[in-house]
Design a protein around this motif. Sequence first.
Motif, short mmCIF file in Angstrom:
data_model
loop_
_atom_site.label_atom_id
_atom_site.label_comp_id
_atom_site.label_asym_id
_atom_site.label_seq_id
_atom_site.Cartn_x
_atom_site.Cartn_y
_atom_site.Cartn_z
N SER A 29 0.95 -1.43 0.16
CA SER A 29 0.30 -0.33 -0.44
C SER A 29 1.11 1.59 -0.42
CB SER A 29 -1.12 0.32 1.55
OG SER A 29 -2.01 1.24 1.23
N ALA A 31 2.05 5.00 -2.39
CA ALA A 31 1.82 5.75 -3.72
C ALA A 31 3.05 5.04 -4.45
CB ALA A 31 2.12 7.48 -3.80
N THR A 53 1.57 8.53 -8.30
CA THR A 53 0.14 8.34 -8.21
C THR A 53 -0.95 8.82 -7.36
OG1 THR A 53 0.90 5.75 -7.24
CG2 THR A 53 0.58 5.89 -9.66
N TYR A 54 -0.40 9.35 -5.55
CA TYR A 54 -0.98 9.75 -4.79
C TYR A 54 -0.92 11.58 -4.86
CZ TYR A 54 -3.14 10.89 -0.43
OH TYR A 54 -4.14 11.43 0.92
N ARG A 55 -2.63 11.47 -5.89
CA ARG A 55 -2.11 13.12 -5.60
C ARG A 55 -1.30 14.06 -6.38
NH1 ARG A 55 -4.67 15.31 -0.16
NH2 ARG A 55 -6.28 13.53 -0.37
N SER A 72 -4.65 9.47 -12.82
CA SER A 72 -4.53 8.53 -11.81
C SER A 72 -5.52 7.56 -10.85
CB SER A 72 -3.20 8.75 -10.60
OG SER A 72 -3.20 8.06 -10.08
N PHE A 74 -5.97 6.43 -7.60
CA PHE A 74 -5.35 5.92 -6.23
C PHE A 74 -5.75 4.61 -5.65
CE2 PHE A 74 -1.56 5.71 -3.50
CZ PHE A 74 -2.52 5.46 -2.16
N ASN A 77 -5.37 1.47 -7.94
CA ASN A 77 -3.89 1.64 -8.40
C ASN A 77 -3.96 1.48 -9.85
OD1 ASN A 77 -2.53 0.85 -5.86
ND2 ASN A 77 -2.41 -1.02 -6.39
#
Length: 128
Positions: A29, A31, A53-55, A72, A74, A77
């Motif tokens: 788990s 980014a 991938t996270y923000r 993306s 998140f 995935n």
Amino acid sequence: QVQLVESGGGSAHAGGSLRLSCRISGVRSGANCMGWFRQDPGKEREAVASIYTYRGSPKYADSAKGRFILSSNFAENTVYLQMDSLKPEDTAMYYCAAITIPPGPWVCGDWQRTWDYWGQGTQVTVSS
């Protein structure tokens, strides 16, 4: 085992659109950096776009700016590359790549470093 599964390639006429997707699995788990690269036979591989991938904010190659959008999801995935206003010169094998759990978003813009994982590729063919 980390895997990248690509989908969405195919054929389009110049001016048309295609949407590529790439899902990463088998990762912890967190980014990742995910991006798209392309290669035409006889040419060097080139980066198209990448994102944290996270923000994260996507980075685009000059050839993609204004025509392609990388996004993306998140939670899933998965990254999506929306390609509009396609040109014959966009014809290539498109590869999804990832750097897992990078130290920070800045890593995702480094297209010269070694990316950890690669997908099998999906062909995009644009006819004039």
